[in-house]
Design a protein around this motif. Structure first.
Motif, PDB file in Angstrom:
ATOM      1  N   GLN A 146       0.834  -1.219   0.000  1.00 49.71           N
ATOM      2  CA  GLN A 146       0.000   0.000   0.000  1.00 49.71           C
ATOM      3  C   GLN A 146       0.862   1.260   0.000  1.00 49.71           C
ATOM      4  N   GLU A 147       1.865   1.231   0.876  1.00 48.70           N
ATOM      5  CA  GLU A 147       2.742   2.401   0.961  1.00 48.70           C
ATOM      6  C   GLU A 147       3.528   2.582  -0.339  1.00 48.70           C
ATOM      7  N   ALA A 148       3.947   1.456  -0.923  1.00 42.55           N
ATOM      8  CA  ALA A 148       4.698   1.537  -2.182  1.00 42.55           C
ATOM      9  C   ALA A 148       3.817   2.137  -3.266  1.00 42.55           C
ATOM     10  N   LEU A 149       2.559   1.749  -3.288  1.00 40.16           N
ATOM     11  CA  LEU A 149       1.644   2.297  -4.291  1.00 40.16           C
ATOM     12  C   LEU A 149       1.450   3.788  -4.083  1.00 40.16           C
ATOM     13  N   LYS A 150       1.390   4.178  -2.788  1.00 42.40           N
ATOM     14  CA  LYS A 150       1.243   5.606  -2.490  1.00 42.40           C
ATOM     15  C   LYS A 150       2.469   6.376  -3.013  1.00 42.40           C
ATOM     16  N   LYS A 159       3.518   1.829 -10.709  1.00 48.63           N
ATOM     17  CA  LYS A 159       2.418   1.064 -10.104  1.00 48.63           C
ATOM     18  C   LYS A 159       2.476  -0.386 -10.560  1.00 48.63           C
ATOM     19  N   GLN A 160       2.705  -0.558 -11.862  1.00 54.68           N
ATOM     20  CA  GLN A 160       2.775  -1.934 -12.381  1.00 54.68           C
ATOM     21  C   GLN A 160       3.971  -2.673 -11.771  1.00 54.68           C
ATOM     22  N   LEU A 161       5.094  -1.953 -11.618  1.00 54.66           N
ATOM     23  CA  LEU A 161       6.291  -2.587 -11.062  1.00 54.66           C
ATOM     24  C   LEU A 161       6.090  -2.979  -9.601  1.00 54.66           C
ATOM     25  N   VAL A 162       5.353  -2.151  -8.862  1.00 62.05           N
ATOM     26  CA  VAL A 162       5.061  -2.486  -7.461  1.00 62.05           C
ATOM     27  C   VAL A 162       4.347  -3.834  -7.425  1.00 62.05           C
ATOM     28  N   ALA A 163       3.339  -3.977  -8.296  1.00 63.75           N
ATOM     29  CA  ALA A 163       2.571  -5.230  -8.310  1.00 63.75           C
ATOM     30  C   ALA A 163       3.475  -6.408  -8.664  1.00 63.75           C
ATOM     31  N   GLU A 164       4.436  -6.186  -9.566  1.00 59.83           N
ATOM     32  CA  GLU A 164       5.324  -7.285  -9.968  1.00 59.83           C
ATOM     33  C   GLU A 164       6.291  -7.679  -8.857  1.00 59.83           C
ATOM     34  N   LEU A 165       6.687  -6.683  -8.039  1.00 62.49           N
ATOM     35  CA  LEU A 165       7.713  -6.932  -7.025  1.00 62.49           C
ATOM     36  C   LEU A 165       7.140  -7.436  -5.705  1.00 62.49           C
ATOM     37  N   ALA A 166       5.862  -7.112  -5.452  1.00 68.73           N
ATOM     38  CA  ALA A 166       5.280  -7.389  -4.123  1.00 68.73           C
ATOM     39  C   ALA A 166       5.276  -8.885  -3.809  1.00 68.73           C
ATOM     40  N   GLN A 167       5.623  -9.170  -2.561  1.00 64.10           N
ATOM     41  CA  GLN A 167       5.561 -10.557  -2.080  1.00 64.10           C
ATOM     42  C   GLN A 167       4.922 -10.526  -0.709  1.00 64.10           C
ATOM     43  N   ASP A 168       3.844 -11.251  -0.537  1.00 65.62           N
ATOM     44  CA  ASP A 168       3.086 -11.266   0.730  1.00 65.62           C
ATOM     45  C   ASP A 168       2.775  -9.849   1.191  1.00 65.62           C
TER      46      ASP A 168
END
Ligand code: ATP
Length: 647
Positions: A146-150, A159-168
């Motif tokens: 959430q914070e990364a998206l902010k 935004k797309q990269l955040v989704a690709e990198l996120a784990q748990d």
């Protein structure tokens, strides 16, 4: 605390507490390694020194002089550049930072008309230097998705990269002051080591490499631990630039590509057309002498032909879509010439006496290469291949293969090509379903090619997964100015097409037999070969290939033009490509121009030459001139052309 087992490159295994960092592991080996360590490699993936390890695996410590050691420097430089750009242009969007063989690049998008340009580099470099001098620390941490998206705000790429990198629900990030960057690849723990860096260039690049995506602005740069390595890299770039066939192609007016007309569809200007026509005539003559018969066949064919050949199933993504003629017929631009030559073979009943039957053509073909892969004349979408197909009885394969290789080696020596490697290309044993299904054929023919190479005493290397779908091949690999490797010539065995098209010959026994096809290209496509030659010769073509072979410069037009015209018509009678520079310019300027245009011979004609029926000759690249009778010059020139001389 649980324990993990780490295996080291020498095979030894040590136990560590789970959560140990790569740096701790390096320190535990030796104090000096701990000091020298800049990154790590865990299970073959580059990792940050601060990365905690929580499972068993193979660990390697990377120092400055390793590939990971330089990559971590480049990633750090890219991170610093990213921070500087965010500070300068808060509204800018960013793709990922990557490294390649020579440095790093960062994709950017500045809303509005203007993008970052090379004229901005001085400012950006100064701002980067401040961060380097401050030796700020770079922290590795993890934040919520959430914070990364902010943090990403309105930036669609981040935004797309955040989704690709996120784990748990967590995302790894680096913090450099108030700047937060997604942590895709390891970086150094502080900025001070990035002292020696340089921003290099900008170029357009599609987001994620797909031409349907927006075009971003890619900023290239590089960095080194030592000044001498940066100097060497800059010298290499300069040399590559001077050799780049796109640069020389433009300077010498050889070809151009107009994206408005179509990417990968080159136009050959008169100079380029002359080089190409000379190559075409040369190779046709060589092939006729080697027993080939040349044909012309259509570039368009009913799509069913390519269904029968197997191209439709195995090669479709490289083909242009078929043209719907509206009456049930679908026409296809051919991606290869082999089915066409099969038609020629099948047009008559064939006897064993005709074999080997060698068909050749300068065959135009079209391939829908990815837009990102298109490079000048080197990789295009419309190309003309010096193609040939030999139809042989199975017991003639090895002999014919050697004959083709002999032809290739002979041709290479005419062009003075020596810097190449032979590659035996086999099918991928892990992925056999991509290929024609006949294990016996593959094993037998791969062995046969290898034995033939050994027999001829030629050096080669073997590459699994590089075969054509129908059979193994021998490729000749050459270097490009940009440092890549491309295939120039190729010989390919094919047992499949003869099956698919039911090819036959009547044997000495009066029975029908199946021939084998050998596909081969000696001087590749006219496009790729010309690109290669431009780079190899740096635009200074040997006389037989040079677009203009002789430039005549009358000292005074009003006094010496008549003599020049006389010589011109005598040289034209010898088919020499000649120009008279009759512009109202100084002679020194005209001589320099002839050198800039890399014309092999410049003739200066003044009073003495007219009186003595001589010419004063300056050879390209030489300072001295020589005055000689005109007839001697003609003999010299003809000898030069006939022997393909480069001297
Ligand atoms: P590559 O891997 O180099 O794309 P390929 O193995 O697909 O080539 P072949 O079908 O063997 O190519 O084509 C014969 C030759 O044509 C190649 O060896 C190469 O020299 C040349 N060639 C292939 N594709 C292109 C292209 N897009 N532009 C210019 N020349 C090409």
């Amino acid at each position: 605390m649980s324990q993990i087992n780490l295996t080291f490159p020498d095979g030894s295994v040590k136990q560590f507490d789970s959560g140990v960092t790569v740096k701790d592991v390096a320190d535990s080996i030796s104090i000096s390694l701990g000091k020298k360590a800049v990154a790590g490699k865990f299970n073959d993936v580059a990792v940050d020194l601060r990365q905690e390890l929580n499972q068993d695996g193979v660990i390697e410590i990377a120092t400055k002089d390793s590939a990971e050691g330089i990559n971590v420097l480049w990633q750090t430089a890219a991170l610093i550049l990213n921070k500087v750009l965010v500070d300068k242009y808060p509204e800018m969007n960013f793709g990922e930072a990557h490294v390649d063989e020579h440095g790093f690049y960062l994709d950017t998008e500045k809303p509005g008309q203007t993008q970052v340009a090379e004229t901005d580099f001085d400012d950006l470099t100064a701002a980067m230097n401040q961060i380097v001098l401050a030796n700020d620390s770079i922290e590795l941490t993890s934040i919520s998705q959430q914070e990364a998206l902010k943090n990403a705000g309105d930036d669609p790429y981040q935004k797309q990269l955040v989704a690709e990198l996120a784990q748990d629900g967590q995302v790894a990030v680096y913090r450099l002051g108030d700047f937060v960057s997604l942590a895709f690849a390891p970086v150094l723990s502080s900025t001070g080591k990035v002292k020696i860096f340089k921003l290099l260039s900008v170029a357009g690049a599609y987001w994620k490499g797909a031409s349907s995506n927006p075009m971003l602005q890619r900023i290239y740069g590089t960095a080194f631990y030592k000044q001498k390595d940066l100097d060497a890299e800059l010298a290499r770039r300069q040399e590559a630039h001077e050799r780049d066939h796109r640069v020389i192609g433009n300077q010498l007016d050889i070809f151009f590509v107009d994206p408005k007309v179509g990417a990968g569809l080159p136009y050959w200007m008169p100079n380029g057309a002359t080089i190409r026509r000379t190559l075409e005539r040369y190779i046709i003559d060589k092939e006729l002498a080697a027993g080939y018969e040349h044909v012309y066949t259509p570039v368009l064919a009913n799509v069913d032909l390519y269904k029968q050949s197997g191209h439709w199933d195995h090669y479709r993504e490289d083909m242009f879509p078929p043209m719907d003629m509206g009456d049930g017929e679908f026409l296809e631009l051919r991606p290869m010439n082999c089915p066409s030559h099969v038609q020629v073979y099948n047009h008559h009943k064939r006897s064993y006496r005709e074999l080997p039957l060698r068909l050749a053509e300068l065959g135009m073909m079209h391939r829908y290469e990815k837009s990102g892969a298109l490079t000048g004349l080197q990789r295009v979408r419309e190309m003309t291949l010096n193609d040939g197909h030999t139809f042989v009885a199975p017991d003639q394969i090895e002999d014919e293969f050697k004959k083709i290789l002999d032809l290739m080696i002979d041709v290479y020596s005419d062009f003075d090509i020596h810097d190449y490697r032979f590659r035996l290309s086999y099918r991928d044993p892990e992925n056999t379903e991509k290929y024609f299904d006949n294990d016996e054929m593959w094993n037998k023919s791969q062995k046969m090619l290898k034995a033939a190479m050994d027999d001829m005493g030629l050096d080669y290397y073997e590459a699994e997964g590089e075969a054509a779908f129908y059979g193994p091949k021998l490729d000749v690999q050459t270097k490009t100015a940009l440092g890549g490797e491309e295939t120039l010539s190729t010989i390919q065995l094919d047992f499949l097409l003869p099956e698919r098209f039911d090819l036959k010959y009547v044997g000495a026994d009066g029975e029908d037999h199946r021939p084998v096809m050998i596909h081969r290209g000696v001087i590749s496509t006219m496009e790729r070969f010309t690109a290669y030659l431009i780079e190899m010769y740096k635009g200074a073509f040997p006389t037989w290939l040079a677009p203009k072979q002789v430039e005549m410069i009358p000292v005074k037009n009003e006094l010496h033009m008549e003599y020049a015209k006389q010589l011109q018509s005598r040289l034209l009678a010898h088919h020499i490509r000649i120009d008279i520079d009759d512009r109202n310019e100084k002679m020194g300027y005209k001589i320099r121009q002839a050198q800039v245009n890399k014309i092999p011979y410049t003739l200066v004609l003044g009073d003495h030459e007219v009186a003595d029926q001589t010419v004063t000759v300056r050879k390209y690249g030489q300072k001295d001139t020589e005055t000689m009778p005109f007839d001697d010059f003609v003999t010299l020139l003809n000898h030069d052309i006939e022997t393909y001389s480069r001297k």
